[in-house]
Design a protein around this motif. Sequence first.
Motif, PDB file in Angstrom:
ATOM      1  N   UNK A  63       5.203   6.893  13.761  1.00  4.30           N
ATOM      2  CA  UNK A  63       5.069   6.766  12.136  1.00  4.30           C
ATOM      3  C   UNK A  63       5.150   4.883  11.724  1.00  4.30           C
ATOM      4  N   UNK A  64       4.726   5.280  10.114  1.00  2.99           N
ATOM      5  CA  UNK A  64       3.946   3.373   9.780  1.00  2.99           C
ATOM      6  C   UNK A  64       5.540   3.200   9.490  1.00  2.99           C
TER       7      UNK A  64
ATOM      8  N   UNK B  87      -2.831  -3.552  11.144  1.00  3.96           N
ATOM      9  CA  UNK B  87      -4.025  -4.791  10.621  1.00  3.96           C
ATOM     10  C   UNK B  87      -5.202  -3.585  10.071  1.00  3.96           C
ATOM     11  N   UNK B  88      -5.217  -2.763  11.426  1.00  4.96           N
ATOM     12  CA  UNK B  88      -6.346  -2.214  11.176  1.00  4.96           C
ATOM     13  C   UNK B  88      -6.242  -1.084   9.417  1.00  4.96           C
ATOM     14  N   UNK B  89      -4.139  -0.650   9.369  1.00  2.00           N
ATOM     15  CA  UNK B  89      -4.427   0.185   8.428  1.00  2.00           C
ATOM     16  C   UNK B  89      -4.872  -0.474   7.453  1.00  2.00           C
ATOM     17  N   UNK B  90      -3.636  -1.910   7.244  1.00  2.00           N
ATOM     18  CA  UNK B  90      -3.819  -2.187   6.131  1.00  2.00           C
ATOM     19  C   UNK B  90      -5.316  -3.001   5.824  1.00  2.00           C
TER      20      UNK B  90
ATOM     21  N   UNK C 263       2.994   6.499   3.335  1.00  2.00           N
ATOM     22  CA  UNK C 263       4.081   7.012   3.508  1.00  2.00           C
ATOM     23  C   UNK C 263       4.770   6.233   4.375  1.00  2.00           C
ATOM     24  N   UNK C 264       5.735   5.614   5.119  1.00  2.00           N
ATOM     25  CA  UNK C 264       6.401   4.725   5.770  1.00  2.00           C
ATOM     26  C   UNK C 264       6.555   6.128   7.101  1.00  2.00           C
ATOM     27  N   UNK C 265       6.550   7.323   6.403  1.00  2.00           N
ATOM     28  CA  UNK C 265       6.980   8.501   7.714  1.00  2.00           C
ATOM     29  C   UNK C 265       5.960   9.288   7.928  1.00  2.00           C
ATOM     30  N   UNK C 266       4.284   8.345   7.223  1.00  2.00           N
ATOM     31  CA  UNK C 266       3.276   9.056   8.023  1.00  2.00           C
ATOM     32  C   UNK C 266       3.152   9.213   9.238  1.00  2.00           C
ATOM     33  N   UNK C 267       2.715   9.880   9.752  1.00  2.00           N
ATOM     34  CA  UNK C 267       1.813   9.986  11.448  1.00  2.00           C
ATOM     35  C   UNK C 267       1.206   9.137  11.829  1.00  2.00           C
ATOM     36  N   UNK C 268       0.490   8.000  13.071  1.00  2.75           N
ATOM     37  CA  UNK C 268       0.069   7.481  13.489  1.00  2.75           C
ATOM     38  C   UNK C 268      -0.376   7.325  14.795  1.00  2.75           C
ATOM     39  N   UNK C 269      -1.522   8.046  15.368  1.00  2.00           N
ATOM     40  CA  UNK C 269      -2.099   8.099  16.478  1.00  2.00           C
ATOM     41  C   UNK C 269      -2.340   6.396  16.796  1.00  2.00           C
ATOM     42  N   UNK C 270      -1.688   5.913  18.000  1.00  5.36           N
ATOM     43  CA  UNK C 270      -1.995   4.284  18.715  1.00  5.36           C
ATOM     44  C   UNK C 270      -3.460   4.578  19.194  1.00  5.36           C
ATOM     45  N   UNK C 271      -4.444   3.483  19.102  1.00  4.12           N
ATOM     46  CA  UNK C 271      -5.989   3.846  19.655  1.00  4.12           C
ATOM     47  C   UNK C 271      -5.811   3.208  20.738  1.00  4.12           C
TER      48      UNK C 271
ATOM     49  N   UNK D  26       0.513  -1.633  -0.173  1.00  2.00           N
ATOM     50  CA  UNK D  26       0.207   0.118  -0.093  1.00  2.00           C
ATOM     51  C   UNK D  26       0.960   0.827   0.290  1.00  2.00           C
ATOM     52  N   UNK D  27       1.962   1.652   0.559  1.00  2.00           N
ATOM     53  CA  UNK D  27       3.022   2.413   0.674  1.00  2.00           C
ATOM     54  C   UNK D  27       3.239   2.386  -1.192  1.00  2.00           C
TER      55      UNK D  27
END
Length: 307
Positions: A135-136, A156-159, A101-109, A94-95
């Motif tokens: 980051x991813x 798993x949620x992202x993909x 992107x691999x550098x994109x931020x993601x907030x842990x739920x 998907x990247x």
Amino acid sequence: MRLLAAAVILASTASAQPLDLREDPGLSDALVGLTEAAGLGGSFDVGEDGTQVTSLVVVDLAGPEPVWGGVAPDAFLYPASVYKMYVAAEVLRQVLEGRYDLDDPRVVTPHNAVDTAREVLSDPRPLLAAGDTVTVGYLLDLMVTRSDNSAANELIDLATRPAVDSLMHRYGWEGSEVTRKFLPRSVEDEGYADVPSTMTSGRHAAEFLALAATDRLVHPWVSRRLVALLTNQLDKTKLAAGLPREAVYAHKTGWWSFWTHDVGVVRDGEVHYAIALLTPVLEAEARPRMAEVGAAVHALMRARGAR
């Protein structure tokens, strides 16, 4: 341009085909013998899951045409953290496609932050906590190298599980679908509380790794990034413990309850092979036996290369 690049990538991967490998009966016979010698042959009682067998598959990549040998290659076992490599491949796909992107931020739920102890105690990185922004790429590294469950749940949620399954089915690996996250069924996402457990076989895992090792899993970029992640695996207590120091082993381990596994790709000079060892054996008992298998398989592959 980004959309055009994505279209080219999708077109180049849409015709992916399952591996058409020839079995080498001599290799299979040798693997049966060394598996039995290490105490991993036969069947094992794993409680409510009944009687299970070890699945061992080796794909020799050193010759002009790859060949495989195996013991119960199509036996399906619960893969524990081994299936994180399937998730990693889809995230990387998907990247590459340009979704993020691999550098994109993601907030842990909060729902996904399940770890209370590091899987590899020598790793100094802190546990992920609800609300952390990472980051991813960081999540990928944690999931693969430390086998971090919270990172796996986020990815798993992202993909998405259907997307991971679609990737597996593209290569003919039906039955190796990712059905669960790494959390209790009582708190699973809607629609997933009662699904069957995630499963995989030695053949599927070994073919997946053989494709990655030869730049044919999705795309060379995906294959190489995945192998690079697997090369930094921190758990060296299973097959890796039986390999010589000069061998480069890109691998993913997994362990939970009765299940103890190690799958990867080995390079040592002209020796090059994918190996998947899935066992229905408690980790404390499996570790020395797996190290014995690792040493024996490597000696076998060296001998094959010297012929």
